[in-house]
Design an enzyme around this catalytic site. Structure first.
Site, mmCIF file in Angstrom:
data_model
loop_
_atom_site.group_PDB
_atom_site.id
_atom_site.type_symbol
_atom_site.label_atom_id
_atom_site.label_comp_id
_atom_site.label_asym_id
_atom_site.label_seq_id
_atom_site.Cartn_x
_atom_site.Cartn_y
_atom_site.Cartn_z
ATOM 1 N N ASP A 41 0.859 -1.204 0.026
ATOM 2 C CA ASP A 41 -0.009 -0.040 0.008
ATOM 3 C C ASP A 41 0.832 1.157 -0.070
ATOM 4 O OD1 ASP A 41 -3.381 0.439 0.798
ATOM 5 O OD2 ASP A 41 -1.960 2.124 1.039
ATOM 6 N N ASP A 67 3.681 2.532 -3.929
ATOM 7 C CA ASP A 67 3.092 3.277 -4.843
ATOM 8 C C ASP A 67 2.835 3.166 -6.086
ATOM 9 O OD1 ASP A 67 1.600 5.595 -5.997
ATOM 10 O OD2 ASP A 67 3.027 7.172 -5.147
ATOM 11 N N VAL A 68 1.526 2.613 -6.483
ATOM 12 C CA VAL A 68 1.594 2.073 -8.001
ATOM 13 C C VAL A 68 1.719 3.197 -9.124
ATOM 14 C CG1 VAL A 68 0.053 0.256 -7.258
ATOM 15 C CG2 VAL A 68 -1.107 2.370 -8.137
ATOM 16 N N TYR A 161 -12.232 8.585 -13.391
ATOM 17 C CA TYR A 161 -12.254 7.306 -12.755
ATOM 18 C C TYR A 161 -13.047 6.179 -13.563
ATOM 19 C CZ TYR A 161 -13.554 3.852 -9.017
ATOM 20 O OH TYR A 161 -13.874 2.618 -8.499
ATOM 21 N N LYS A 165 -11.458 3.003 -15.451
ATOM 22 C CA LYS A 165 -12.220 1.388 -14.927
ATOM 23 C C LYS A 165 -12.453 0.708 -16.327
ATOM 24 C CE LYS A 165 -11.749 1.430 -10.293
ATOM 25 N NZ LYS A 165 -10.727 0.185 -9.772
ATOM 26 N N THR A 196 -16.723 0.228 2.297
ATOM 27 C CA THR A 196 -15.211 0.473 2.693
ATOM 28 C C THR A 196 -15.003 1.818 3.022
ATOM 29 O OG1 THR A 196 -14.205 1.282 0.574
ATOM 30 C CG2 THR A 196 -14.521 -1.232 0.864
HETATM 31 N N1 LIG Z 1 -15.637 0.657 -2.311
HETATM 32 C C1 LIG Z 1 -16.596 0.857 -3.499
HETATM 33 O O1 LIG Z 1 -17.894 1.081 -3.414
HETATM 34 C C2 LIG Z 1 -16.119 0.405 -4.833
HETATM 35 C C3 LIG Z 1 -16.778 0.042 -5.863
HETATM 36 C C4 LIG Z 1 -16.281 -0.446 -7.184
HETATM 37 C C5 LIG Z 1 -14.693 -0.696 -7.112
HETATM 38 N N2 LIG Z 1 -13.820 -0.153 -6.221
HETATM 39 C C6 LIG Z 1 -12.494 -0.479 -6.329
HETATM 40 O O2 LIG Z 1 -12.088 -1.467 -5.394
HETATM 41 C C7 LIG Z 1 -10.593 -1.057 -5.312
HETATM 42 C C8 LIG Z 1 -10.212 -0.755 -3.454
HETATM 43 O O3 LIG Z 1 -11.089 0.039 -3.298
HETATM 44 P P1 LIG Z 1 -11.640 0.532 -1.787
HETATM 45 O O4 LIG Z 1 -12.878 0.818 -1.528
HETATM 46 O O5 LIG Z 1 -11.313 -0.727 -0.745
HETATM 47 O O6 LIG Z 1 -10.965 1.720 -1.251
HETATM 48 P P2 LIG Z 1 -10.242 2.028 0.053
HETATM 49 O O7 LIG Z 1 -10.022 3.573 -0.057
HETATM 50 O O8 LIG Z 1 -10.785 1.588 1.209
HETATM 51 O O9 LIG Z 1 -8.742 1.473 0.043
HETATM 52 C C9 LIG Z 1 -7.739 1.740 -1.056
HETATM 53 C C10 LIG Z 1 -6.380 1.520 -0.592
HETATM 54 O O10 LIG Z 1 -5.547 1.890 -1.927
HETATM 55 C C11 LIG Z 1 -4.470 2.538 -1.282
HETATM 56 N N3 LIG Z 1 -3.866 3.353 -2.460
HETATM 57 C C12 LIG Z 1 -4.502 4.157 -2.991
HETATM 58 N N4 LIG Z 1 -3.629 4.885 -3.972
HETATM 59 C C13 LIG Z 1 -2.688 4.065 -4.048
HETATM 60 C C14 LIG Z 1 -1.418 4.128 -4.762
HETATM 61 N N5 LIG Z 1 -1.058 5.136 -5.716
HETATM 62 N N6 LIG Z 1 -0.644 3.151 -4.368
HETATM 63 C C15 LIG Z 1 -0.744 2.016 -3.897
HETATM 64 N N7 LIG Z 1 -1.912 2.126 -2.739
HETATM 65 C C16 LIG Z 1 -2.807 3.177 -3.123
HETATM 66 C C17 LIG Z 1 -5.088 3.544 -0.221
HETATM 67 O O11 LIG Z 1 -3.983 4.024 0.702
HETATM 68 C C18 LIG Z 1 -6.009 2.207 0.547
HETATM 69 O O12 LIG Z 1 -5.263 1.563 1.328
HETATM 70 C C19 LIG Z 1 -10.077 0.344 -5.803
HETATM 71 O O13 LIG Z 1 -9.823 -0.202 -7.179
HETATM 72 C C20 LIG Z 1 -11.553 0.737 -6.269
HETATM 73 O O14 LIG Z 1 -11.566 1.459 -7.395
HETATM 74 C C21 LIG Z 1 -14.533 0.183 -5.013
#
Ligand SMILES: NC(=O)c1ccc[n+]([C@@H]2O[C@H](COP(=O)([O-])OP(=O)(O)OC[C@H]3O[C@@H](n4cnc5c(N)ncnc54)[C@H](O)[C@@H]3O)[C@@H](O)[C@H]2O)c1
Length: 269
Positions: A41, A67-68, A161, A165, A196
Site C-alpha cells: 500500500d 505506490d503504484v 475514474y 475503469k 469500505t
Molecule cells: N468501495 C467501493 O464502493 C468500490 C466500488 C467499485 C470498485 N472499487 C474499487 O475497489 C478497489 C479498492 O477500493 P476500496 O473501496 O477498498 O478503497 P479504500 O480507499 O478503502 O482502499 C484503497 C487503498 O488503496 C491505497 N492506495 C491508493 N492509492 C494508491 C497508490 N497510488 N498506490 C498504492 N496504494 C494506493 C490506499 O492507501 C488504500 O489503502 C479500488 O480499485 C476501487 O476503485 C471500490
C-alpha cells in the site's frame, strides 16, 4: 480434487492497495486459503497493520510500501515478493484513485485530476502487470486479477475514474491475449458499491443506494474477495480475459423499470 479451503497453499501473492478495504479483504482471503501474501500500500502503517493482523491469525504475510504511480516502487515490490517467497503466482491490483467531482461542471474538470485518476487507476495496473508478468509466467500458474468497477460499464458519475475503469476491461482482454501462451490468466472483477473507507462519513449515501440493489444490500469487501480468490485459483483455470461483475444485480436488473411494470400490471409478472 481442489481443496476449496486451501486453493493457494504454496502460492505467493502480491496485493496492491491492501492496507484497507477490498485489498485488505483480498489479502486476508488469499492468506486464509494458504497463500503467502505481500501486503502493499502507499500507506505504510495501514499495510503493516493488515499484515500484522494476518500474522496474528497464524497466516503468512509481509508488508511493504508501494505506490503504484511510481515504477521504481512497483518494481521493488515485485522483487521483494520474489526474494521473500521464491516465486510470484498471483497479482491482485486493488489500488485506484478517484477524484471527487460531485456537482462539478464537466467543463471545469482540471487536466490534473483526469491525469491522476488515469495514471493511478489504469496506469498503476499496467505498471504492476509489466513488473510481475515475467515472474507470473515463470510460476507456470500465474494469475492476475484487477479490480474494476461498475463505473466502467455504466454511468455512475466520476468520469475520469470511470474511463480508467473501462480501460481496465480492455487492458485485461489484450493482456490476457498476450500472456495466455505464457500460462498467465488475466481477469477483472467489477464491483458495485462496497462498504469500505472510500465511503467513510457517507452512511446516508450507502443507505440511499441500497434500494438500487436487487439483492437488497450494498456489497462487503468479503463479497469481492471471494470473487477474486475464485478467478485467481485453479477453479478458474479455463477463464481468462473476462470481467466478472459482482454487484448484487445492479447492472443486470432495472429496479425502477420492474417496479413500474409491476405497478401497472397490479402485481409481479
Ligand atoms: N468501495 C467501493 O464502493 C468500490 C466500488 C467499485 C470498485 N472499487 C474499487 O475497489 C478497489 C479498492 O477500493 P476500496 O473501496 O477498498 O478503497 P479504500 O480507499 O478503502 O482502499 C484503497 C487503498 O488503496 C491505497 N492506495 C491508493 N492509492 C494508491 C497508490 N497510488 N498506490 C498504492 N496504494 C494506493 C490506499 O492507501 C488504500 O489503502 C479500488 O480499485 C476501487 O476503485 C471500490
Amino acid at each position: 480434487m481442489t481443496d476449496l479451503t486451501h486453493r493457494f497453499t504454496g502460492h505467493a501473492a502480491l496485493v496492491t492497495g491492501a492496507g484497507r478495504g477490498i485489498g485488505a479483504a483480498v489479502a486476508r482471503r488469499l492468506a486464509q486459503e494458504g497463500a503467502r501474501v505481500l501486503v502493499t500500500d502507499q500507506d505504510a502503517p495501514e499495510a503493516e497493520q493488515t499484515a500484522a493482523s494476518l500474522r496474528q491469525q497464524g497466516l503468512t504475510a509481509r508488508a511493504l510500501v508501494c505506490d503504484v504511480a511510481d515504477r521504481a516502487s512497483v518494481e521493488a515490490a515485485v522483487t521483494h515478493a520474489v526474494d521473500a517467497f521464491g516465486s510470484l503466482d498471483v497479482l491482485v491490483n486493488c489500488a485506484a484513485h478517484c477524484s471527487p467531482d460531485a456537482g462539478a461542471k464537466f467543463e471545469d474538470d482540471p487536466d490534473e485530476s483526469w491525469a491522476r485518476d488515469l495514471d493511478i487507476t489504469l496506469g498503476g495496473v499496467r505498471r504492476c502487470c509489466q513488473a510481475a508478468l515475467p515472474h507470473l509466467a515463470a510460476s507456470g500458474r500465474g494469475a492476475i486479477v484487477s479490480i474494476g468497477s461498475v463505473n466502467g460499464l455504466m454511468d455512475f458519475g466520476n468520469h475520469a475514474y470511470s474511463a480508467a475503469k473501462a480501460g481496465l476491461g480492455s487492458l485485461t482482454r489484450t493482456l490476457a491475449g498476450r500472456s495466455a501462451a505464457r500460462g498467465v490468466r488475466v481477469n477483472l472483477v467489477a464491483p458495485g458499491t462496497v462498504r469500505t473507507s472510500a465511503w467513510e462519513g457517507r452512511d446516508d449515501d450507502l443507505d440511499a443506494v441500497r434500494d438500487c440493489y436487487p439483492l437488497g444490500r450494498v456489497g462487503e469487501p468479503e463479497d469481492i474477495a471471494a470473487a477474486v480468490a475464485f478467478l485467481a485459483s485453479r477453479d478458474a483455470a479455463w477463464i481468462t480475459g473476462t470481467t466478472l461483475v459482482v454487484d448484487g444485480g445492479l447492472t443486470s436488473v432495472h429496479t425502477g423499470f420492474r417496479t413500474a411494470m409491476d405497478g401497472s400490471r397490479g402485481g409481479p409478472g
